[in-house]
Design a protein around this motif. Structure first.
Motif, PDB file in Angstrom:
ATOM      1  N   THR A  82       0.826  -1.210   0.000  1.00  7.78           N
ATOM      2  CA  THR A  82       0.000   0.000   0.000  1.00  7.78           C
ATOM      3  C   THR A  82       0.867   1.270   0.000  1.00  7.78           C
ATOM      4  N   HIS A  83       1.932   1.287   0.812  1.00 12.19           N
ATOM      5  CA  HIS A  83       2.828   2.448   0.829  1.00 12.19           C
ATOM      6  C   HIS A  83       4.115   2.108   1.566  1.00 12.19           C
ATOM      7  N   GLY A  84       5.063   3.052   1.519  1.00 11.97           N
ATOM      8  CA  GLY A  84       6.431   2.740   1.924  1.00 11.97           C
ATOM      9  C   GLY A  84       6.793   2.901   3.388  1.00 11.97           C
ATOM     10  N   HIS A  85       5.831   3.028   4.287  1.00 11.11           N
ATOM     11  CA  HIS A  85       6.203   3.093   5.702  1.00 11.11           C
ATOM     12  C   HIS A  85       6.632   1.712   6.203  1.00 11.11           C
ATOM     13  N   LEU A  86       7.531   1.732   7.197  1.00 13.95           N
ATOM     14  CA  LEU A  86       8.129   0.474   7.625  1.00 13.95           C
ATOM     15  C   LEU A  86       7.136  -0.484   8.269  1.00 13.95           C
ATOM     16  N   ASP A  87       6.054   0.055   8.810  1.00 14.87           N
ATOM     17  CA  ASP A  87       5.060  -0.867   9.356  1.00 14.87           C
ATOM     18  C   ASP A  87       4.285  -1.574   8.227  1.00 14.87           C
ATOM     19  N   HIS A  88       4.639  -1.230   6.972  1.00 12.26           N
ATOM     20  CA  HIS A  88       4.014  -1.908   5.829  1.00 12.26           C
ATOM     21  C   HIS A  88       5.021  -2.605   4.903  1.00 12.26           C
ATOM     22  N   ILE A  89       6.303  -2.206   4.973  1.00 14.31           N
ATOM     23  CA  ILE A  89       7.298  -2.869   4.108  1.00 14.31           C
ATOM     24  C   ILE A  89       8.508  -3.422   4.868  1.00 14.31           C
ATOM     25  N   ASN A 152      -4.292  10.130  -0.059  1.00 13.88           N
ATOM     26  CA  ASN A 152      -3.281  10.937   0.639  1.00 13.88           C
ATOM     27  C   ASN A 152      -2.912  10.238   1.943  1.00 13.88           C
ATOM     28  N   HIS A 153      -1.643  10.368   2.298  1.00 13.14           N
ATOM     29  CA  HIS A 153      -1.208   9.850   3.607  1.00 13.14           C
ATOM     30  C   HIS A 153      -0.138  10.820   4.084  1.00 13.14           C
ATOM     31  N   SER A 154       1.091  10.389   4.239  1.00 17.45           N
ATOM     32  CA  SER A 154       2.134  11.342   4.639  1.00 17.45           C
ATOM     33  C   SER A 154       3.433  10.975   3.945  1.00 17.45           C
ATOM     34  N   GLY A 174      -5.497   0.860   3.252  1.00 19.48           N
ATOM     35  CA  GLY A 174      -4.141   1.338   3.550  1.00 19.48           C
ATOM     36  C   GLY A 174      -4.239   2.451   4.572  1.00 19.48           C
ATOM     37  N   ASP A 175      -3.138   3.137   4.834  1.00 15.38           N
ATOM     38  CA  ASP A 175      -3.191   4.310   5.704  1.00 15.38           C
ATOM     39  C   ASP A 175      -3.629   5.467   4.818  1.00 15.38           C
ATOM     40  N   PHE A 176      -4.655   6.173   5.213  1.00 13.75           N
ATOM     41  CA  PHE A 176      -5.143   7.216   4.305  1.00 13.75           C
ATOM     42  C   PHE A 176      -5.747   8.388   5.053  1.00 13.75           C
ATOM     43  N   GLY A 379      -1.264  11.882   9.205  1.00  8.43           N
ATOM     44  CA  GLY A 379      -1.398  11.256   7.892  1.00  8.43           C
ATOM     45  C   GLY A 379      -2.570  10.294   7.852  1.00  8.43           C
ATOM     46  N   HIS A 380      -3.251  10.166   8.987  1.00 14.32           N
ATOM     47  CA  HIS A 380      -4.353   9.199   9.091  1.00 14.32           C
ATOM     48  C   HIS A 380      -5.670   9.949   9.247  1.00 14.32           C
ATOM     49  N   GLY A 381      -6.642   9.536   8.484  1.00 20.01           N
ATOM     50  CA  GLY A 381      -7.921  10.222   8.481  1.00 20.01           C
ATOM     51  C   GLY A 381      -8.611  10.221   9.832  1.00 20.01           C
TER      52      GLY A 381
END
Ligand SMILES: [Zn+2]
Ligand SMILES: [Zn+2]
Length: 569
Positions: A82-89, A152-154, A174-176, A379-381
């Motif tokens: 979903t995106h490049g933050h470490l809690d996801h990759i 959008n996220h951060s 994802g985080d949005f 970065g989170h809704g």
């Protein structure tokens, strides 16, 4: 016989159901990993790590449990990011070998970050990674189709993912957040989200800010407020922000440019993040805006902006070191303004306060994010963002994820308040399988989901090792063993000698010392027996083995982990 048949069925499930497993990261923020399975095909979504709780000394990361996926690795067709933050990759480098290196699909920014890690760990030849964008729709295996939807996220290139299968369709938020005026990036793809209406059989929605009313502030508003403050301030600016918040960092650098300030990047993670973003075209600024530590004196105070990490009061982060007057080149002086462009993670509040106390005592002005002056945005809704999301896609079923049970519970309550049938909202657990027959979801079995502990020692980051030593020293002290070996026979001469600082008081520890001594003799004997050539005996091996065995014994007896040093003479 019956057991045998049952086992066969487990391995290959031909039933016509879509399965979803919320494997990891469901009940907290971190270590995200879910997967979907239809017959003999599996698609994994995200592979993040988390940091251990305070009690897990020596453990650096927790990664998702891979037992089921490893067993079924021949069915894994793709990992979608979903995106490049470490809690996801962050867990990819450990999970990929276990899963047989399935192809990864990730947005450009996440792809760059993953590729960098793969290179660092010499895995780049084995990894197949494909870049995706807002228009990407990919076919995976025989059954799955995935679309990436810009939100959008951060961090740049963050996506929601719509995953279609013959039996039903899944949506991963994802985080949005929905930023009505994003800085340096496009709006969320509302049109595409609208187009999913009626097609989503289950939406997994993040819960990070489910308890926060209203709408997440816009990055542009934050940027405007920061610019106003910075342009009117006569002294130096020291601004701290999360190094993962690329969009904010970019805004700040642009503000510096517009207000005629030079930027000093202080902190390794920050420097790294910005280098990657610049190398890949996500941050477009000239080199000459940046200066080095030693150039600080060359410019008047009102032309300097120091960008640093450490907004959480982390012990060794730059801002904390500055506050302790420990930083080599950056010293706070009267007239500096420290801006905390960040939120406060609740467990860090007292640490942060002590740090800001010191900053103020050193004579600096301090500015934090407030309701009246937004200089940080999540970065989170918030609730209204979540509401907008579910109203756009109108999923048949919803599953709050990415948050503790409390946060997911409130997410569920909000959804009910907004008109969703409470029977169609599920609170899941890590490792929980769900099955969809085309009409309803039901709970399936639970698979093993206990996180795997990773000790990063030996993986090669000296900086981390030093930090770890310091932490260990401060908490458990040091225990030293001095061992005399005969030059010829390599037998122990006399008794081992011990030294301790901050670990135990020898006077009261006779029994433990006796056991330690026995452990040393045993380890030494084993080592001696294993040496083929006594003259060439490998003493380094003995040292390592002693340190390991003593560590285990001491932990077992005392539940402490002092630094153990063995000197063989
Ligand atoms: Zn994120
Ligand atoms: Zn996340």
């Amino acid at each position: 016989m019956k057991d045998e048949r049952k086992k066969m069925k487990e391995e290959k499930d031909d039933r016509d159901v879509l399965k979803l497993c919320t494997l990891s990261g469901t009940t907290e923020i971190g270590r995200n990993c879910n997967f979907a399975q239809y017959k003999d095909e599996i698609v994994v979504i995200d592979a993040g790590y988390s940091f251990p709780g305070q009690e897990m000394y020596g453990i650096d990361y927790l990664i998702p449990n891979t037992r089921y996926l490893k067993k079924n690795k021949q069915y894994i067709k793709a990992i979608l990011i979903t995106h490049g933050h470490l809690d996801h990759i962050g867990a990819l480098r450990w999970m990929l070998p276990d899963l047989g290196y399935p192809p990864i699909y990730a947005g450009g920014f996440a792809k760059s970050l993953i590729e960098l890690k793969m290179k660092e760990y010499k895995m780049e030849d084995k990894v197949k990674i494909y870049g995706v964008d807002r228009n990407s729709q990919i076919t995976i295996g025989k059954y799955f189709k995935a679309s990436f939807i810009g939100i959008n996220h951060s961090i740049p290139d963050a996506f929601s993912i719509f995953l279609e299968s013959p039996k039903g369709n899944l949506f991963f938020s994802g985080d949005f957040k929905f930023d009505v005026k994003p800085a340096n990036e496009p709006l969320s793809d509302y049109q595409k989200l609208h187009s999913l209406r009626g097609k989503v059989d289950l939406a997994l929605i993040e819960s990070t800010n489910a308890t926060v009313p209203g709408k997440a502030p816009s990055e542009t508003e934050v940027s405007k407020n920061l610019e106003e403050v910075i342009s009117n301030y006569p002294g130096r600016i020291i601004l701290s922000a999360f190094s993962s918040l690329i969009t904010r960092l970019y805004s700040v650098i642009e503000i510096a440019k517009r207000t005629n300030r030079k930027v000093l990047l202080a902190g390794r993670s920050l420097d790294q993040a910005i280098t990657i973003a610049r190398n890949n075209g996500y941050i477009k600024v000239e080199d000459d805006i940046f200066i080095k530590d030693k150039e600080l004196g060359k410019y008047p105070d009102n032309r300097i902006l120091i960008l640093c990490t450490g907004s959480q009061g982390e012990r060794f982060a730059v801002l904390n070191r500055i506050s302790l007057n420990e930083h080599r080149t950056i010293k706070i002086k009267k007239g500096d303004l420290v801006i905390m462009s960040s939120s406060e993670i609740p467990e860090n509040i007292s640490k942060i306060e002590k740090m800001t106390d010191r900053i103020i005592a050193l004579g600096a002005d301090l500015m934090k994010d407030t309701v009246n002056l937004k200089i940080h945005s999540t970065g989170h809704g918030n609730q209204e963002d979540i509401r907008a999301m579910v109203n756009m896609i109108k999923p048949k079923y919803i599953m709050p994820i990415h948050g503790s049970l409390t946060f997911r519970y409130f997410n569920k309550q909000n959804l009910e308040k907004w008109g969703f049938n409470k029977n169609n909202i599920f609170l899941t657990d890590d490792g929980q399988m769900w099955e969809y027959d085309g009409r309803t979801w039901r709970r399936g079995k639970k698979i093993e989901s206990k996180p795997i502990l990773i000790d990063g020692l030996g993986v090669g980051d000296i900086g981390d090792i030093v930090l770890k030593d310091r932490k260990q020293l401060s908490e458990f002290g040091v225990f030293t063993v001095i061992l005399n070996l005969s030059a010829n026979t390599k037998k122990i001469i006399g008794k081992p000698r011990f030294l301790s600082r901050g670990f135990i008081y020898f006077k009261h520890s006779h029994e433990l010392l006796k056991e330690i001594q026995n452990c040393i003799f045993d380890t030494h004997r084993e080592w001696l027996n294993s040496q083929k050539d006594i003259e060439q005996a490998n003493e380094k091996e003995l040292k390592t083995q002693l340190e390991k065995n003593l560590g285990k014994l001491i932990y077992k007896k005392t539940e402490r982990e002092p630094i153990i040093l063995v000197d063989v003479m």
